[in-house]
Scaffold this active site. Structure first.
Site, PDB file in Angstrom:
ATOM      1  N   LEU A 102       0.870  -1.175   0.000  1.00  0.00           N
ATOM      2  CA  LEU A 102       0.000   0.000   0.000  1.00  0.00           C
ATOM      3  C   LEU A 102       0.899   1.214   0.000  1.00  0.00           C
ATOM      4  O   LEU A 102       1.883   1.238   0.734  1.00  0.00           O
ATOM      5  CB  LEU A 102      -0.846   0.030   1.282  1.00  0.00           C
ATOM      6  N   ASP A 103       0.568   2.247  -0.783  1.00  0.00           N
ATOM      7  CA  ASP A 103       1.475   3.385  -0.760  1.00  0.00           C
ATOM      8  C   ASP A 103       1.207   4.255   0.471  1.00  0.00           C
ATOM      9  O   ASP A 103       0.344   3.948   1.273  1.00  0.00           O
ATOM     10  CB  ASP A 103       1.408   4.165  -2.064  1.00  0.00           C
ATOM     11  N   ALA A 104       1.996   5.334   0.622  1.00  0.00           N
ATOM     12  CA  ALA A 104       2.039   6.032   1.904  1.00  0.00           C
ATOM     13  C   ALA A 104       0.691   6.643   2.280  1.00  0.00           C
ATOM     14  O   ALA A 104       0.303   6.650   3.438  1.00  0.00           O
ATOM     15  CB  ALA A 104       3.114   7.106   1.885  1.00  0.00           C
TER      16      ALA A 104
END
Lengths: 417, 347
Positions: B97-99
């Site tokens: 999952l990105d930030a």
């Protein structure tokens, strides 16, 4: 069963018996299991002169065999020097207690040894002699851990029993070398007694020494001078002990440096002498840490965040850690608290603890209160929630008393963020 | 507790990644907390080693000293000398999952890491809730990006939005069939397609299997997306494209994964529960489900060519209106090799 003179190995040549410390030639040869002349050990020099040579030879065999288990070649004092320094004093005592060594030294000359051929390892050996061979594995001349030396060094053993964490110290190669060369009786004991007089308890000595092992290389007089200086600045004994415990490197700073730092804090923060003293007692690492972050943080508070001088002084006396906080975290926290939660400066000043909490905690709790409709931070209006109640209480109390919801609801809410 | 704790620390578990944290930080934090738990056992008993020391043997007259075996205490394996027992753990991360995104993040520890590969090869779908904001367009499709355009959105109604979403779902349905390599002329393939059991079992671009609007209160709207082979940035781009289709602009303000394969929000551990005991319990709880689902998706042995009967339910719920589709069972499995089997037979 005595060895003939021919069989004493040539490498005895280089052993300087007068000083046991520098057996530099031993390094060239693999330490072979020597024999122990146990009869000779019992210290009756009844041999005839013809046997002096042999006895000396045997004696060195024995001593070298003792050394086998304690040190071997110390050719390259690279990572960690051999444990010679520590062991030889104790070994010396042992040897001198049981034998009259010097009487043989002066009589023999090294040159006579040159004529002796080496002893062959294939030569048959009698049962008695075989049983008396000490064949402990040799100590490695250099290693990366202190594990290899801890069983052979009394100093290290006593330090471990005190509670010093050797695994952390050995990460600094100079530190491990230093510890190996120290002698417990001579150097370490005095410093330990000094620390105990200062007020550090036995069970706290371990953690202290793990951090500041370099105190062993300090002069006792210097340490006493520094404590005297602190006392002259009206720090009580108990306070000094507390400061030394919380900032282990304090005593490694010279009097001049301590003076400079105290002066810096007094000038920079413009606090009274008593308040500076209290500040330093609460957070002694201000004196041992770098001063640049403190200067930068003062500028951040004044210019970037817009606090007035007396407000900054008030916050710092309440939460001294703000002086050494991370600048980025400070600005992020302030940005959220002031712009998103709309809390004015004078309220933040009353509760500086908010700068000491994690930002995610503040965010999560604020968003939960907003969701419940309870996010009211104005003391004038009803249902006011103060900032320190928001950040300082643990989760259960926060949920029950402030948010008036259950912890499960809080967790469900967190999973919707 | 130390070695025993480590023996049970193998398997898959899910954590809830909060927004604003990189996935690597989450993985490192979990590793640190697990190490704290594993190293917190009580100190081992003092050890002894055998040394041959000189000791007097025989009568006093003889004064002979011989070597005798004696047990002496040793400090070589003391924790203060060698350090903590465990200095690193092997933890792998599943679908990342990105930030800015949040939600269910599957982690595998120890032997469970090979199950991560199996999960990847099972090509299960994931559920997301995506929150959009009408009227703005930014360069990275996110509401914190650089503003590019602003527009009005008064003309947007729920019906228009639903129509657009249905169009999207229809076009992705076609892509689904295409990437599954199925020949729809056969009866079995047609049955499966009718029941919605098709999905590609190899690499493909992002495919949306279901999409629905849950909440519409202009300028905000909330859609639920069921997709596979996606990245969160593509989901934000999807929101941007929905805005364009509606003849306005939209940015995405929140991407939250509610289900990853068979791990749902209920299984995900919050930050306060990232410790050894909770993670062990989570692994134990998830283990039978993981085994069952992977076996159904991939066959009893990986790589065996088996056509599983079309009678298995697969994602049969479809997008429901509840936030967090925890109540569904039996997700994400379909005859794995259906496409390939068909291919072989038809070739």
């Amino acid at each position: 069963m005595a060895l003939s003179a021919q069989q004493i190995p040539r490498w005895f040549n280089s052993v300087k018996l007068s000083s046991f410390i520098t057996a530099t030639q031993l390094r060239k040869h693999f330490p072979r299991p020597g024999k122990t002349l146990l009869h000779g050990f019992s210290a009756q020099p009844q041999m005839s002169s013809g046997n002096y040579f042999l006895q000396w030879g045997f004696k060195t065999y024995r001593t070298s065999s003792l050394w086998n288990s304690s040190q071997s070649t110390n050719s390259s004092r690279q990572e960690i020097g051999s444990a010679q320094g520590t062991l030889l004093p104790s070994m010396n005592e042992q040897i001198q207690k049981t034998e009259n060594i010097p009487s043989f030294d002066s009589e023999l000359s090294l040159e006579a040894l040159d004529d002796l051929p080496p002893v062959s390892p294939l030569q048959p050996v009698s049962e008695e002699e075989a049983v008396q061979i000490i064949a402990d594995p040799a100590l490695p001349p250099d290693t990366y851990t202190l594990r290899d030396y801890v069983d052979h060094s009394e100093t290290l053993q006593k330090l471990v029993l005190l509670g010093v964490d050797l695994s952390k110290i050995e990460k600094h190669p100079d530190a491990a070398n230093l510890l190996l060369r120290l002698d417990f009786e001579k150097d370490i004991k005095q410093i330990l007694m000094f620390l105990k007089d200062l007020g550090i308890e036995d069970n706290q000595l371990g953690t202290y020494l793990t951090k500041n092992y370099a105190i062993f290389s300090e002069d006792l007089e210097n340490l006493k001078t520094r404590v005297a200086y602190l006392q002259s600045k009206n720090f009580s004994k108990a306070h000094i002990a507390q400061m030394v415990r919380n900032a282990p490197f304090l005593l490694s700073f010279s009097v001049e440096r301590l003076d400079n730092r105290l002066g810096f804090f007094q000038k920079e923060l413009e606090l009274s002498v008593k308040k500076t003293r209290d500040l330093v007692i609460r957070l002694p690492r201000l004196l041992t840490g770098s001063l640049e972050p403190v200067k930068e943080n003062m500028k951040v508070y004044r210019l970037e965040l817009g606090f007035k001088r007396n407000e900054i002084q008030h916050m710092i006396t309440k939460v001294p850690k703000m002086l050494t906080a991370n600048k980025r975290k400070l600005t992020e926290t302030f940005d959220y608290v002031h712009n998103v939660m709309s809390i004015p400066h004078h309220l933040i000043v009353r509760f500086p603890q908010v700068f000491n909490t994690r930002l995610f905690k503040v965010k999560e709790r604020h968003l939960f209160l907003t969701y419940l409709g309870r996010a009211q931070y104005d003391p004038v209006k009803p249902n006011y929630i103060s900032l320190d109640k928001l950040v300082s209480v643990p989760d259960e109390i926060f949920c029950e008393e402030i948010a008036k919801a259950s912890v499960q609801d809080f967790e469900k809410f967190l999973k919707t963020l | 507790m130390g070695s025993r704790g480590l023996a049970r620390l193998h398997g898959l578990f899910a954590v809830y990644k909060p927004p604003g944290l990189k996935w690597k930080h989450v993985r490192d934090t979990v590793e640190l907390q697990l190490l704290k738990g594993v190293n917190a056992g009580k100190a081992p008993a003092p050890e002894q080693r055998v040394r041959f020391l000189l000791g007097p043997v025989g009568d006093g007259e003889e004064k002979a000293l011989t070597l005798t075996a004696t047990s002496v205490p040793t400090l070589t394996n003391h924790p203060l000398v060698c350090g903590p027992a465990c200095t690193s753990l092997k933890i792998g991360v599943g679908h990342r999952l990105d930030a800015q995104a949040s939600g269910v993040l599957v982690l595998g520890v120890g032997h469970g890491r090979r199950l991560l590969t199996s999960m990847y090869n099972a090509h299960l779908t994931k559920d997301y809730t995506v929150r959009g904001l009408l009227g703005k367009a930014t360069d990275d499709f996110c509401d914190e990006g650089r503003l590019v355009e602003k527009s009005t959105y008064d003309h947007v109604t729920r019906e228009k939005l639903d129509r657009i979403l249905a169009l999207i779902q229809g076009s992705h349905q076609k892509a689904l069939v295409m990437y599954s390599n199925l020949d729809l002329q056969t009866q079995e393939a047609y049955d499966m397609a009718v029941r919605g059991l098709i999905r590609p079992m190899n690499k493909s671009p992002m495919l949306v299997t279901a999409i629905q609007c849950i909440h519409f209160a202009p300028p905000e709207f909330l859609i639920q997306v069921q997709c596979m082979h996606e990245t969160q940035k593509q989901l934000r781009r999807l929101v941007h494209e929905i805005g364009l289709e509606l003849k306005t602009t939209a940015v995405c303000s929140q991407v939250r994964r509610t289900r990853d394969g068979f791990f749902t929000l209920d299984d995900a551990l919050l930050r306060t529960h990232w410790d050894l005991q909770s993670i062990e319990d989570a692994i134990q709880a998830a283990a039978p489900r993981v085994a069952a689902e992977l076996e159904r998706s991939l066959g009893p042995g990986l790589g065996t060519q088996q056509l599983q009967g079309p009678g298995r339910p697969w994602d049969s719920r479809g997008p429901s209106s509840a936030l967090g589709l925890e109540s569904c069972a039996g997700h994400g499995q379909t005859p794995r090799l259906a496409g390939q089997w068909m291919d072989k037979n038809c070739s």
